[in-house]
Design a protein around this motif. Sequence first.
Motif, short mmCIF file in Angstrom:
data_model
loop_
_atom_site.label_atom_id
_atom_site.label_comp_id
_atom_site.label_asym_id
_atom_site.label_seq_id
_atom_site.Cartn_x
_atom_site.Cartn_y
_atom_site.Cartn_z
N PHE A 115 0.85 -1.18 0.00
CA PHE A 115 0.00 0.00 0.00
C PHE A 115 0.89 1.24 0.00
CE2 PHE A 115 -3.15 -2.85 2.27
CZ PHE A 115 -4.04 -2.91 1.21
N PRO A 116 1.49 1.59 -1.13
CA PRO A 116 2.39 2.75 -1.15
C PRO A 116 1.65 4.04 -0.83
CG PRO A 116 1.93 1.99 -3.38
CD PRO A 116 1.37 0.97 -2.46
N SER A 117 2.30 4.88 -0.06
CA SER A 117 1.75 6.20 0.28
C SER A 117 2.91 7.13 0.54
CB SER A 117 0.85 6.11 1.52
OG SER A 117 1.62 5.80 2.67
N GLU A 118 2.61 8.38 0.81
CA GLU A 118 3.68 9.35 1.07
C GLU A 118 4.44 9.02 2.35
OE1 GLU A 118 2.05 13.23 0.89
OE2 GLU A 118 1.62 13.14 -1.25
N SER A 119 3.83 8.20 3.21
CA SER A 119 4.49 7.84 4.47
C SER A 119 5.04 6.42 4.47
CB SER A 119 3.52 8.00 5.65
OG SER A 119 2.38 7.17 5.47
N PHE A 120 4.82 5.67 3.39
CA PHE A 120 5.32 4.29 3.34
C PHE A 120 5.74 3.93 1.93
CE2 PHE A 120 4.47 -0.32 2.70
CZ PHE A 120 5.52 -0.79 3.49
N ASP A 121 6.96 3.46 1.81
CA ASP A 121 7.52 3.05 0.51
C ASP A 121 7.78 1.55 0.55
OD1 ASP A 121 8.98 2.55 -1.76
OD2 ASP A 121 10.41 4.18 -1.48
N PRO A 122 7.03 0.75 -0.21
CA PRO A 122 7.20 -0.71 -0.17
C PRO A 122 8.28 -1.25 -1.10
CG PRO A 122 5.28 -0.17 -1.48
CD PRO A 122 5.86 1.14 -1.00
N SER A 123 9.25 -0.41 -1.47
CA SER A 123 10.28 -0.84 -2.42
C SER A 123 11.07 -2.04 -1.93
CB SER A 123 11.24 0.31 -2.72
OG SER A 123 10.57 1.35 -3.40
N ALA A 124 11.30 -2.13 -0.62
CA ALA A 124 12.07 -3.27 -0.09
C ALA A 124 11.36 -4.58 -0.39
CB ALA A 124 12.30 -3.10 1.41
N GLY A 125 10.04 -4.60 -0.25
CA GLY A 125 9.29 -5.80 -0.56
C GLY A 125 9.31 -6.12 -2.03
N LEU A 126 9.22 -5.10 -2.86
CA LEU A 126 9.27 -5.33 -4.30
C LEU A 126 10.63 -5.90 -4.72
CD1 LEU A 126 7.93 -5.14 -7.05
CD2 LEU A 126 8.68 -2.75 -7.20
N GLU A 127 11.68 -5.41 -4.11
CA GLU A 127 13.01 -5.95 -4.41
C GLU A 127 13.12 -7.42 -4.01
OE1 GLU A 127 15.73 -3.41 -2.39
OE2 GLU A 127 15.26 -1.65 -3.65
N GLU A 128 12.51 -7.77 -2.89
CA GLU A 128 12.55 -9.17 -2.43
C GLU A 128 11.71 -10.06 -3.34
OE1 GLU A 128 13.52 -12.22 0.63
OE2 GLU A 128 14.44 -10.72 -0.68
N VAL A 129 10.56 -9.57 -3.78
CA VAL A 129 9.75 -10.33 -4.73
C VAL A 129 10.52 -10.52 -6.03
CG1 VAL A 129 7.69 -10.23 -6.19
CG2 VAL A 129 7.52 -9.71 -3.75
N ALA A 130 11.20 -9.47 -6.49
CA ALA A 130 11.99 -9.57 -7.71
C ALA A 130 13.08 -10.61 -7.57
CB ALA A 130 12.59 -8.21 -8.05
N ARG A 131 13.63 -10.74 -6.39
CA ARG A 131 14.69 -11.74 -6.17
C ARG A 131 14.17 -13.15 -6.38
NH1 ARG A 131 16.08 -15.23 -2.41
NH2 ARG A 131 14.49 -14.55 -0.91
N VAL A 132 12.98 -13.46 -5.87
CA VAL A 132 12.49 -14.84 -5.95
C VAL A 132 11.79 -15.15 -7.27
CG1 VAL A 132 12.29 -14.97 -3.44
CG2 VAL A 132 10.27 -14.38 -4.80
N LEU A 133 11.36 -14.12 -8.00
CA LEU A 133 10.71 -14.35 -9.29
C LEU A 133 11.73 -14.74 -10.36
CD1 LEU A 133 8.05 -11.50 -9.70
CD2 LEU A 133 7.60 -13.96 -9.61
N ARG A 134 11.31 -15.63 -11.24
CA ARG A 134 12.10 -15.92 -12.42
C ARG A 134 11.95 -14.79 -13.43
NH1 ARG A 134 9.56 -21.44 -11.71
NH2 ARG A 134 11.17 -22.71 -10.72
#
Length: 234
Positions: A115-134
């Motif tokens: 849930f990205p917002s001006e007070s929360f950036d979920p980039s760390a989770g996206l990077e982790e998802v990118a790591r496990v995805l083919r």
Amino acid sequence: MALHDFVPAANQGGDPAVYEIENEAIDPQGTLWEALRRAADWRHKVLVDLGCGSGYWLPKYSESEKTIGIEPDERLLEAARARTRRAHVYHGSAEHIPLADSSVDVVHARFAYFFPSESFDPSAGLEEVARVLRPGGRLVVIDNDHVLGEFAALLRSSAPAAGQGRDSYPSTWWREKGAKTLAVMSGWTFHRRTDLERVLHLEFPEELAQQWLSSHPERLGLSYGYLLHIWTKP
């Protein structure tokens, strides 16, 4: 594994039994489910349900080669593991996925973390998802539409929902990450009025829930808009 950054969900974490009733009411016509399949077909592929909660949706992925649930709330792990023998359920989170690099084809995140917002950036989770995805694998984030549908109108009136973003910020964030966003209109349908009442009181402040219920005395459901943010790993 201690997840010091984990914050329990107010709905499922607060009352898993009522949240189960909510899950049973979601998308009665299967509109959202078909949109998910078109966005990233999981048949004969390895799928991760990221933030699987008590595992309600895990049996739905029976056509996958392998279904994996990841859940940060340790209180829900036993229920998730008992849901179906086909799924493997692990303790983890969006930022801490206990899987190997490039080992997954599809990741679904249903109302969890992203849930990205001006007070929360979920980039760390996206990077982790990118790591496990083919390469070519897809993340599909199921989010609430804050514009279309009766549920959206309730969200706009709910102060606790402000942290999820009431404007275009989430879609803009995902577009900047290279994702596509698809709007899907579906709904909730309950078998009993008392179930609708319990779920609305779980999801919204008392006064707001009661106001809606008083204005719709005969209703057993409402229209519900979703946004699917679809991100593909290069």
